[in-house]
Design an enzyme around this catalytic site. Structure first.
Site, mmCIF file in Angstrom:
data_model
loop_
_atom_site.group_PDB
_atom_site.id
_atom_site.type_symbol
_atom_site.label_atom_id
_atom_site.label_comp_id
_atom_site.label_asym_id
_atom_site.label_seq_id
_atom_site.Cartn_x
_atom_site.Cartn_y
_atom_site.Cartn_z
ATOM 1 N N ASP A 1 0.831 -1.200 0.000
ATOM 2 C CA ASP A 1 0.000 0.000 0.000
ATOM 3 C C ASP A 1 0.870 1.256 0.000
ATOM 4 O O ASP A 1 0.586 2.225 -0.712
ATOM 5 C CB ASP A 1 -0.920 -0.020 1.219
ATOM 6 C CG ASP A 1 -1.757 1.243 1.333
ATOM 7 O OD1 ASP A 1 -2.660 1.434 0.504
ATOM 8 O OD2 ASP A 1 -1.508 2.041 2.257
ATOM 9 N N GLU B 1 -2.129 -5.438 -3.590
ATOM 10 C CA GLU B 1 -1.198 -4.614 -2.812
ATOM 11 C C GLU B 1 -0.117 -5.487 -2.172
ATOM 12 O O GLU B 1 1.058 -5.074 -2.101
ATOM 13 C CB GLU B 1 -1.956 -3.837 -1.737
ATOM 14 C CG GLU B 1 -2.795 -2.704 -2.296
ATOM 15 C CD GLU B 1 -3.495 -1.902 -1.224
ATOM 16 O OE1 GLU B 1 -3.832 -0.744 -1.496
ATOM 17 O OE2 GLU B 1 -3.720 -2.440 -0.111
#
Length: 254
Positions: free
Chosen positions: A67, A139
């Site tokens: 992320d 992610e």
């Protein structure tokens, strides 16, 4: 981005069948992993580890790392490529392209859903199609690739999937967050917020359907249905947003 060949170092406990699945995913994503176990870990949902008492861990730490890499690579590109845009525009574009609604379809198109390791309960509840699980897995793969290949390669991978999404936003062809659009439009007319109400839900736990209505001022729109509350709320917001645009004589995608 030029497609790379898949080369793997010995992958420890990975069975040949699993290694072949991961090789196919690497081909689909156009990346190469030297430590294939990192990629495998990125696809382990916590439900699998809990049910199987699997001691290899899950993908949540890699998701946390990915992320950050995703956000940095995207922000850096927007800052450099759009020097004429104010900070507010950059932030809005970034929030759209790094969102669950954008990342989940990318994950599906790459076949990440077929590579996930899920617990039986999550499998039965349709976990392979859940936007949150798909986006989180993508992610996690970004985080794993950063550890495996370094920031430059991870950034190149991120931009290969994110730049097309940025172009969609600039052309107004991206998936709209109608809850946000409705709230922004309504708050120009009133300080109040739209109110969402779950009218009913039905179906077994693994295949539920929700009906949600939204009240804007004195008008209620819907109910609209979805496979979860968020999806149903988006559908109801879409109806209300279009109606409010019509009342204000605005184009629906202004």
């Amino acid at each position: 981005m030029k497609q790379k060949s898949f080369t793997a170092e010995p992958c420890g406990a990975l069975l040949p069948e699993r290694a072949a699945v991961l090789a196919g995913l690497c081909s689909s994503l156009h990346i190469t992993f030297h430590n294939v176990s990192l990629l495998d870990l990125a696809l382990h949902h916590r439900s699998f580890c809990h049910e199987k008492q699997h001691d290899a861990g899950n993908n949540e730490r890699l998701e946390f790392l990915g992320d950050a890499v995703l956000g940095m690579a995207t922000a850096s590109y927007l800052y450099t490529a759009m020097a004429d845009r104010p900070e507010g525009d950059l932030a809005k574009i970034k929030s759209i392209v790094v969102s669950e609604m954008t990342l989940a379809p990318i994950a599906l198109a790459a076949g990440i859903d077929r590579c996930l390791r899920l617990g039986n309960g999550e499998e039965r509840s349709g976990g392979r199609q859940k936007k949150a699980i798909l986006a989180d897995a993508l992610e996690a793969i970004i985080g794993a690739y950063y550890l495996d290949a370094g920031y430059a390669q991870a950034e190149a991978f991120v931009l290969s999937i994110i730049i097309p999404e940025i172009e969609k936003v600039l052309q107004n062809k991206h998936q709209k967050n109608y809850k946000t659009l409705l709230q922004e439009l309504y708050q120009k007319q009133s300080k109040a917020c739209p109110v969402y109400t779950t009218e009913k839900q039905s179906g077994p736990d693994h295949d539920m359907t929700f009906w949600v209505s939204v009240t804007v001022g004195t008008h209620t729109y819907g109910p609209a249905k979805g496979k979860n509350k968020k999806e149903a709320e988006q559908a109801a917001a879409h109806i209300a947003y279009q109606a409010l645009c019509a009342q204000l004589c605005l184009p629906p995608e202004h």
